[in-house]
Design a protein around this motif. Structure first.
Motif, PDB file in Angstrom:
ATOM      1  N   GLY A   1      51.472 -95.576   0.474  1.00  0.00           N
ATOM      2  CA  GLY A   1      52.782 -96.276  -0.187  1.00  0.00           C
ATOM      3  C   GLY A   1      53.601 -96.739   0.659  1.00  0.00           C
ATOM      4  N   GLU A   2      54.854 -97.241   0.260  1.00  0.00           N
ATOM      5  CA  GLU A   2      55.935 -97.531   1.035  1.00  0.00           C
ATOM      6  C   GLU A   2      57.159 -96.729   0.847  1.00  0.00           C
ATOM      7  OE1 GLU A   2      54.709-102.249   0.964  1.00  0.00           O
ATOM      8  OE2 GLU A   2      56.559-101.501   0.003  1.00  0.00           O
ATOM      9  N   LEU A   3      57.944 -96.646   1.747  1.00  0.00           N
ATOM     10  CA  LEU A   3      59.168 -95.742   1.658  1.00  0.00           C
ATOM     11  C   LEU A   3      60.052 -96.214   0.419  1.00  0.00           C
ATOM     12  CD1 LEU A   3      60.007 -93.306   3.612  1.00  0.00           C
ATOM     13  CD2 LEU A   3      61.384 -95.058   4.926  1.00  0.00           C
ATOM     14  N   LEU A   4      60.501 -95.465  -0.235  1.00  0.00           N
ATOM     15  CA  LEU A   4      61.440 -95.799  -1.330  1.00  0.00           C
ATOM     16  C   LEU A   4      62.765 -96.586  -0.730  1.00  0.00           C
ATOM     17  CD1 LEU A   4      61.792 -95.882  -4.378  1.00  0.00           C
ATOM     18  CD2 LEU A   4      62.744 -93.484  -4.287  1.00  0.00           C
ATOM     19  N   PRO A   5      63.612 -95.849  -0.174  1.00  0.00           N
ATOM     20  CA  PRO A   5      64.866 -96.681   0.317  1.00  0.00           C
ATOM     21  C   PRO A   5      64.626 -97.940   1.121  1.00  0.00           C
ATOM     22  CG  PRO A   5      64.921 -94.193   0.851  1.00  0.00           C
ATOM     23  CD  PRO A   5      63.280 -94.398   0.637  1.00  0.00           C
ATOM     24  N   ALA A   6      63.584 -98.188   1.647  1.00  0.00           N
ATOM     25  CA  ALA A   6      63.431 -99.350   2.342  1.00  0.00           C
ATOM     26  C   ALA A   6      62.992-100.511   1.392  1.00  0.00           C
ATOM     27  CB  ALA A   6      62.155 -99.255   3.150  1.00  0.00           C
ATOM     28  N   GLN A   7      62.887-100.244   0.103  1.00  0.00           N
ATOM     29  CA  GLN A   7      62.920-101.404  -1.015  1.00  0.00           C
ATOM     30  C   GLN A   7      64.143-101.866  -1.265  1.00  0.00           C
ATOM     31  OE1 GLN A   7      59.880-102.028  -1.844  1.00  0.00           O
ATOM     32  NE2 GLN A   7      59.347-100.294  -0.648  1.00  0.00           N
ATOM     33  N   ARG A   8      65.168-101.582  -0.654  1.00  0.00           N
ATOM     34  CA  ARG A   8      66.642-102.055  -1.010  1.00  0.00           C
ATOM     35  C   ARG A   8      66.558-103.460   0.014  1.00  0.00           C
ATOM     36  NH1 ARG A   8      70.066 -96.641   0.393  1.00  0.00           N
ATOM     37  NH2 ARG A   8      69.921 -95.704  -1.504  1.00  0.00           N
ATOM     38  N   ALA A   9      65.717-103.567   1.085  1.00  0.00           N
ATOM     39  CA  ALA A   9      65.711-104.663   1.881  1.00  0.00           C
ATOM     40  C   ALA A   9      65.540-105.944   1.163  1.00  0.00           C
ATOM     41  CB  ALA A   9      64.888-104.428   3.175  1.00  0.00           C
ATOM     42  N   PRO A  10      66.040-107.001   1.435  1.00  0.00           N
ATOM     43  CA  PRO A  10      65.656-108.400   0.927  1.00  0.00           C
ATOM     44  C   PRO A  10      64.278-108.764   1.003  1.00  0.00           C
ATOM     45  CG  PRO A  10      67.559-108.788   2.315  1.00  0.00           C
ATOM     46  CD  PRO A  10      67.121-107.199   2.576  1.00  0.00           C
TER      47      PRO A  10
END
Length: 651
Positions: free
Chosen positions: A155-164
């Protein structure tokens, strides 16, 4: 000695150390000259025991290692290994903070509490955790989910979803979106083993992936959970430099990076019982001051004074006035033990990961945190009587400062109670009052005159209406030199920047925390994008990064994740990259096609500042923003500024 530092307190202590025969990092650095040219260029390989191997930079000798690795593979592999170590260091910090929060939630961490419940609830909502339950239950679930980010395999790192979204699309296209923090670091370490990856571009791509796991993962978790645990910082006044130490006080210097113990030491030192004990031993009070990022943590939350930045750790002991230096992890010189042995100072290590021969060891654990802190403070108080007053010399230098700015509170200061948003900041840039923003971060390096690059660059940028945000030891430099003081720093500013700072009562250099708090700079950029008017991605913003006195593997990881986030960054001394033309050209140019930013490798700080100005101006041009409203304070024309800045940019 003036050739080693521009800081008067440091120069005074260097002279004292020389007179008293005390060796410091500056002396040891001199003895390393001339340094290995192969190593400086990144052309030395120690990956396996068939080596070490080295590549002849002039093409006359060996052009491949024993295994056949060429210069490009060796240089890229060395950078990748460094990035993995740096990412591991910062991210392990985040893991420890998450563990502390979990134990606090379960009532097993002595002396700790959850101080910022509002931020905890915001994090819980972001993570999809039910907020209609007791605070301790929410904290436990947040901590567990943050810890899970380290071991996540897919999957994808959760905090990285903050990026535009635009930046995330770049990461996905390049296949560098991090899955889990440990996952990316371990995979990269596997790749740099002997007999593995030899493609420079692929190695750098995976180094970027591990670095992103640090910046948007481990470091972000460390910042967020430290705020939850100890309280989100608010602007606070304090002082900085060796002059904060007292002649008639018990002086404790905390040094390192993790605030879990230092917070307890500050708490214990302010306990009336401890103060009474100090009085019994002849001292008027107890001062807890900090060095490096531990200093920034207790400064932002407790107002504790900052004794200095990285290269002053031994010099604090040389004052002869430090009863105890208490260290945790990272940036701690083993040479402290030698310096402490020349004075009465007790050097106390507290982490199982960072033992030093010759030091006392009080191993920290959360279940007995306050008890351990009181034992350490007691050790220092009892040592006060052993101080040799004849050898005490405390410099007078200390600067007043305001610290404690965060992503969350900056907009209140810019917009006020009735307009709390990033709109005033964006409008300042759009209207031409501000040229843009530069984040100046990093350490000290004995290869560079201490603090010189920082001060040269920041003064040039301020003069050209650039707002500065800062973290780590760079913040320590600016603290000492008065640039975090709104009453004294504005003299260095251009008219537009000065108007904004005077209107809202902030200094032109905003202290945003320790080096893991670079994540605050990233999230502030996200908020600027959300506010609108400056593009739809971080790479479009008139912002840049600068690490002019880089020192450690952590700096490599930071540099990579900042550039991969779309922020062009000046980095000096450079990565050991000049042994490979391909790697150099990629990092200083080609990487921009993939990620929207590149590195500037420039040793001259004046040229570096002009190159950063050019980056901001090109971003402004691309956004079709208004011209700058005011010429610089020295009367330069805008045309001259652009011409000189463009000439300073390294292709």
């Amino acid at each position: 000695m003036q050739e080693k530092s521009i800081d008067k307190a440091s120069v005074q202590m260097l002279k004292k150390a020389k007179q008293e025969g005390v060796e410091t990092a500056f002396d040891r650095s001199d003895r390393q000259n001339p340094r290995c040219g192969f190593g400086e260029l990144g052309l030395c390989c120690q990956t396996c025991y068939m080596g070490p191997c080295r590549i002849d930079p002039f093409g006359r000798g060996a052009q491949h290692g024993v295994c056949g690795a060429d210069r490009d593979a060796i240089v890229a592999r060395n950078i990748a290994r460094s990035a993995a170590v740096g990412a591991a260091a910062h991210s392990d910090h985040g893991r420890d903070v998450a563990q502390n929060l979990l134990m606090t939630a379960h009532g097993k961490a002595q002396g700790y509490e959850i101080k910022d419940q509002a931020k905890l609830l915001l994090l819980a909502e972001e993570m999809g955790i039910d907020t209609e339950q007791p605070v301790t239950a929410i904290a436990a679930q947040v901590a567990l989910l943050c810890k899970a980010q380290f071991g996540q395999q897919d999957g994808e790192l959760l905090p990285a979803q903050r990026a535009p979204e635009g930046q995330k699309q770049r990461w996905r296209a390049l296949k560098v979106m991090p899955r889990g923090i440990d996952r990316e670091i371990v995979e990269l370490l596997h790749m740099v083993h002997m007999g593995m990856d030899a493609d420079y571009h692929n190695l750098l791509k995976f180094a970027i992936k591990a670095a992103l796991a640090d910046g948007w993962g481990g470091s972000a978790i460390a910042t967020d959970l430290t705020d939850v645990q100890f309280g989100s910082p608010v602007p606070v006044r304090s002082e900085a430099n060796l002059g904060v130490l007292g002649m008639k006080t018990v002086n404790i210097v905390v040094h390192g990076h993790e605030p879990t113990l230092s917070e307890m030491i500050v708490k214990a030192a302010r306990d009336p019982q401890m103060k009474a004990l100090a009085n019994e031993h002849g001292a008027e009070d107890i001062i807890v001051a900090g060095i490096c990022c531990t200093a920034n943590e207790i400064l932002m939350r407790q107002g504790a004074p900052l004794a200095g930045n990285y290269l002053q750790q031994e010099l604090a002991i040389v004052t002869g006035a430090v009863e105890a230096m208490v260290v945790d992890v990272q940036c701690i010189m083993p040479g402290l033990s030698q310096a402490a042995s020349c004075y009465h100072t007790r050097l106390i290590t507290t982490s199982k990961k960072a033992r030093i021969p010759g030091a006392l060891h009080y191993e920290f654990d959360e279940e007995h945190a306050y008890e351990i802190a009181k034992r350490i403070v007691t050790e220092a108080v009892q040592n006060y009587a052993n101080r040799d007053r004849v050898r005490v010399s405390i410099p007078k230098e200390k600067g007043e400062l305001v610290a404690g700015f965060t992503t969350e509170n900056i907009f209140y200061h810019l917009g006020g109670r009735f307009r709390p948003s990033y709109r005033p900041l964006n409008e300042g840039i759009i209207q031409g009052r501000l040229r843009g923003i530069v984040g100046i971060v990093g350490c000290n390096n004995t290869k560079v005159v201490q603090d010189y690059n920082y001060m040269t660059i920041v003064k040039e940028l301020l003069k050209h209406d650039v707002l500065i945000v800062t973290t780590g030891c760079s913040a320590g430099c600016f603290s000492k030199q008065g640039l975090l003081n709104p009453e004294t720093a504005l003299q260095h500013c251009g008219k537009g920047l000065r108007q904004i700072c005077e209107a809202v009562g902030i200094p032109p250099v905003l202290h945003m925390g320790s080096c893991v708090d670079n994540s605050r700079i990233l999230t502030a950029c996200v908020e600027m994008v959300k506010q609108g008017g400056l593009g739809t991605d971080i790479s479009q913003l008139p912002v840049a990064g600068c690490a002019p006195e880089a020192m450690s593997d952590k700096a490599v990881s930071i540099g990579l994740y900042v550039v991969a986030s779309g922020i062009t960054t000046h980095f000096n001394p450079p990565f050991r990259v000049h042994g490979s033309k391909k790697v150099l050209e990629y990092l200083s140019g080609g990487i921009e096609q993939e990620l929207g930013a590149h590195f500037i490798f420039e040793a001259d700080p004046k040229k570096a500042a002009r190159a950063l100005i050019d980056v901001l101006d090109r971003k402004r041009d691309a956004l079709k923003l208004k011209p700058m409203m005011f010429p610089p304070s020295n009367g330069e024309s805008e045309i001259a500024i652009r011409a000189e800045a463009a000439a300073a940019v390294q292709p």
